[in-house]
Design an enzyme around this catalytic site. Structure first.
Site, PDB file in Angstrom:
ATOM      1  N   PHE A   8       0.859  -1.196   0.000  1.00 17.03           N
ATOM      2  CA  PHE A   8       0.000   0.000   0.000  1.00 17.03           C
ATOM      3  C   PHE A   8       0.889   1.238   0.000  1.00 17.03           C
ATOM      4  O   PHE A   8       0.751   2.142   0.812  1.00 17.03           O
ATOM      5  CB  PHE A   8      -0.940  -0.032   1.216  1.00 17.03           C
ATOM      6  CG  PHE A   8      -2.176   0.814   1.046  1.00 17.03           C
ATOM      7  CD1 PHE A   8      -3.094   0.547   0.046  1.00 17.03           C
ATOM      8  CD2 PHE A   8      -2.418   1.892   1.893  1.00 17.03           C
ATOM      9  CE1 PHE A   8      -4.231   1.332  -0.117  1.00 17.03           C
ATOM     10  CE2 PHE A   8      -3.552   2.673   1.748  1.00 17.03           C
ATOM     11  CZ  PHE A   8      -4.463   2.389   0.737  1.00 17.03           C
ATOM     12  N   ALA A  10       2.835   4.079  -2.907  1.00 19.41           N
ATOM     13  CA  ALA A  10       2.301   5.092  -3.827  1.00 19.41           C
ATOM     14  C   ALA A  10       1.246   4.492  -4.763  1.00 19.41           C
ATOM     15  O   ALA A  10       0.174   5.088  -4.967  1.00 19.41           O
ATOM     16  CB  ALA A  10       3.441   5.698  -4.642  1.00 19.41           C
ATOM     17  N   VAL A 154       3.871  -2.262 -17.306  1.00 17.53           N
ATOM     18  CA  VAL A 154       4.574  -1.615 -18.427  1.00 17.53           C
ATOM     19  C   VAL A 154       3.843  -0.324 -18.783  1.00 17.53           C
ATOM     20  O   VAL A 154       2.658  -0.341 -19.088  1.00 17.53           O
ATOM     21  CB  VAL A 154       4.617  -2.545 -19.673  1.00 17.53           C
ATOM     22  CG1 VAL A 154       5.389  -1.877 -20.805  1.00 17.53           C
ATOM     23  CG2 VAL A 154       5.251  -3.885 -19.333  1.00 17.53           C
ATOM     24  N   GLY A 208       6.713   9.980  -6.863  1.00 18.65           N
ATOM     25  CA  GLY A 208       6.214   8.607  -6.888  1.00 18.65           C
ATOM     26  C   GLY A 208       6.545   7.866  -8.168  1.00 18.65           C
ATOM     27  O   GLY A 208       5.938   6.843  -8.475  1.00 18.65           O
ATOM     28  N   GLU A 211      11.248   3.479  -8.222  1.00 14.19           N
ATOM     29  CA  GLU A 211      11.023   2.267  -7.439  1.00 14.19           C
ATOM     30  C   GLU A 211      11.480   2.513  -6.001  1.00 14.19           C
ATOM     31  O   GLU A 211      12.208   3.473  -5.723  1.00 14.19           O
ATOM     32  CB  GLU A 211      11.852   1.114  -8.027  1.00 14.19           C
ATOM     33  CG  GLU A 211      11.465   0.725  -9.445  1.00 14.19           C
ATOM     34  CD  GLU A 211      10.026   0.251  -9.540  1.00 14.19           C
ATOM     35  OE1 GLU A 211       9.673  -0.755  -8.917  1.00 14.19           O
ATOM     36  OE2 GLU A 211       9.249   0.901 -10.250  1.00 14.19           O
ATOM     37  N   ASP A 222      14.796  -1.731 -14.311  1.00 14.31           N
ATOM     38  CA  ASP A 222      13.329  -1.610 -14.402  1.00 14.31           C
ATOM     39  C   ASP A 222      12.886  -1.712 -15.867  1.00 14.31           C
ATOM     40  O   ASP A 222      11.953  -2.463 -16.191  1.00 14.31           O
ATOM     41  CB  ASP A 222      12.883  -0.276 -13.793  1.00 14.31           C
ATOM     42  CG  ASP A 222      11.388  -0.065 -13.925  1.00 14.31           C
ATOM     43  OD1 ASP A 222      10.634  -0.661 -13.148  1.00 14.31           O
ATOM     44  OD2 ASP A 222      10.980   0.682 -14.839  1.00 14.31           O
ATOM     45  N   LYS A 226      10.630  -4.696 -17.807  1.00 13.57           N
ATOM     46  CA  LYS A 226       9.485  -4.442 -18.692  1.00 13.57           C
ATOM     47  C   LYS A 226       9.700  -5.090 -20.054  1.00 13.57           C
ATOM     48  O   LYS A 226       8.753  -5.595 -20.676  1.00 13.57           O
ATOM     49  CB  LYS A 226       9.261  -2.936 -18.826  1.00 13.57           C
ATOM     50  CG  LYS A 226       8.759  -2.315 -17.518  1.00 13.57           C
ATOM     51  CD  LYS A 226       8.850  -0.805 -17.540  1.00 13.57           C
ATOM     52  CE  LYS A 226       8.338  -0.218 -16.232  1.00 13.57           C
ATOM     53  NZ  LYS A 226       8.735   1.170 -16.032  1.00 13.57           N
ATOM     54  N   GLY A 319       3.853   6.900 -11.979  1.00 13.67           N
ATOM     55  CA  GLY A 319       3.020   7.772 -11.146  1.00 13.67           C
ATOM     56  C   GLY A 319       1.938   6.955 -10.449  1.00 13.67           C
ATOM     57  O   GLY A 319       1.481   5.940 -10.984  1.00 13.67           O
TER      58      GLY A 319
HETATM   59  N1  HSE Z   1       9.868   3.164 -11.533  1.00 15.52           N
HETATM   60  C1  HSE Z   1       9.076   2.968 -12.687  1.00 15.52           C
HETATM   61  C2  HSE Z   1       9.403   4.022 -13.718  1.00 15.52           C
HETATM   62  C3  HSE Z   1       7.628   3.019 -12.296  1.00 15.52           C
HETATM   63  O1  HSE Z   1      10.038   5.022 -13.357  1.00 15.52           O
HETATM   64  O2  HSE Z   1       9.073   3.857 -14.886  1.00 15.52           O
HETATM   65  C4  HSE Z   1       6.682   2.566 -13.369  1.00 15.52           C
HETATM   66  O3  HSE Z   1       6.898   1.236 -13.724  1.00 15.52           O
END
Ligand code: HSE
Length: 346
Positions: A8, A10, A154, A208, A211, A222, A226, A319
């Protein structure tokens, strides 16, 4: 639809706010009604109430840092472990929103299997289980007559998975290339305006986008996660991290950004994949390249298809609200499917 949320932060809070704001509209327009019956967190405690938790009170307690301040009620349980909470009949869907682990996918993977065994649909924002076990999770869900959906993993709520799997059904997708990380794109954009790397990263965390451990963003992992999800979902590949070449934006300084600008170029962290492999790499693109003008936390992806050529999608990439929108879209898709099945068997 009764929901259990694992995590729980962002994203979970963004989703809960959306659900609360849109409750009347969703009920009136598409007959969708959902309640959050359980929330499990690593730091704030756990709550379960079969009658549904009060979302404003849940958000206030989360903001205060602990669910201890959530008001007592006759059927409220505070001491259920995650394992005990995910019991048959306890909820209709489990939303896995805890921090991503791209090495083992745990403990989220076990949570997902437990939820499927308990008869719950799975909706994930956590990329670990889908990046590493997409095919298995999908197969297990299908075998139980349940759905596993992961639009939020994604490009946040920008409908990448729905585009590829539903709108482009019948097309063969041959490759994917784009900007898949909002945090690094935001940092690079801010650096172009003269902000320091560290100030921009701090802002990305405050907004937000990043990660829980932002090294996953800035080092390219990250975006790599994806890419694995896309490769599995779009090409049916079983690529692993070992099939990807991954680097991030760590080595790019203000001087590099300025030099690129003098040459009418911009740095972008580009992710690309084909059925046999892929890479994540910071590249200098001419400003005339459409990807060069994608700024801030916005993401973009171009899918090369056999029937339609290139299809490009540009939209929010990170976000809390933007990712919450993806979770809502997945739940609505599950509801549509249930309605279709009910109609077919009537
Ligand atoms: N940390 C990731 C980004 C969040 O900045 O794209 C969304 O997946």
């Amino acid at each position: 639809m009764r929901l259990i949320l694992i995590g729980f932060g962002a994203v979970g809070q963004g989703f809960a706010k959306l659900l609360h704001e849109k409750a009347n509209n969703l009920r009136a327009t598409v007959g969708f009604e959902a309640s959050i019956v359980g929330v499990a967190t690593a730091t704030r405690g756990n709550l379960y109430c079969a009658d549904g938790l009060d979302i404003p009170a849940l958000l206030s307690a989360a903001e205060a840092g602990s669910f201890a301040s959530y008001p007592a009620g006759a059927s409220l349980q505070r001491d259920l472990s995650v394992t005990d909470m995910i019991a048959p009949g306890a909820a209709d869907a489990l939303l896995e929103l805890s921090p991503t682990n791209l090495e083992t996918a745990q403990p989220a993977l076990e949570t997902c299997y437990r939820a499927l065994d308990a008869g719950m649909h799975l909706v994930l924002a956590n990329k670990g289980p889908v990046a590493l076990h997409y095919a298995d999770l999908g197969a297990r869900a299908g075998a139980c007559g349940l759905q596993m959906r992961c639009e939020a993993t994604v490009m946040a709520g920008t409908p990448t998975m729905q585009l590829a799997q539903e709108a482009l059904a019948g097309c063969q997708i041959q490759s994917a290339r784009g900007i898949l990380n909002g945090t690094t794109n935001y940092i690079l954009t801010q650096m172009e305006s003269g902000e320091s790397y560290h100030a921009a990263l701090e802002k990305a965390q405050a907004l937000g986008y990043a990660e829980a451990d932002p090294s996953g963003d800035v080092d390219g992992w990250d975006a790599a996660g994806k890419l694995l999800i896309l490769a599995n979902a779009l090409f049916g590949s079983r690529l692993t991290m070992g099939d990807l070449q991954v680097s991030g934006i760590g080595g790019i300084g203000a001087d590099d950004i300025n030099l690129a600008r003098e040459q009418n170029q911009r740095y972008k962290l580009i992710a690309q994949a084909s059925p046999s492999g892929g890479m994540v790499k910071a590249m200098r693109l001419p400003v005339s390249d459409p990807l060069a003008s994608v700024g801030g936390a916005t993401n973009a992806i171009t899918l090369e298809t056999d029937l339609l050529g290139a299809i490009t999608l540009i939209g929010a990439g990170a976000g809390s609200r933007e990712t919450g929108a993806a979770l809502l879209a997945d739940l609505l898709a599950i509801q549509r499917c249930q309605c279709n099945q009910a109609d077919a068997s009537a």
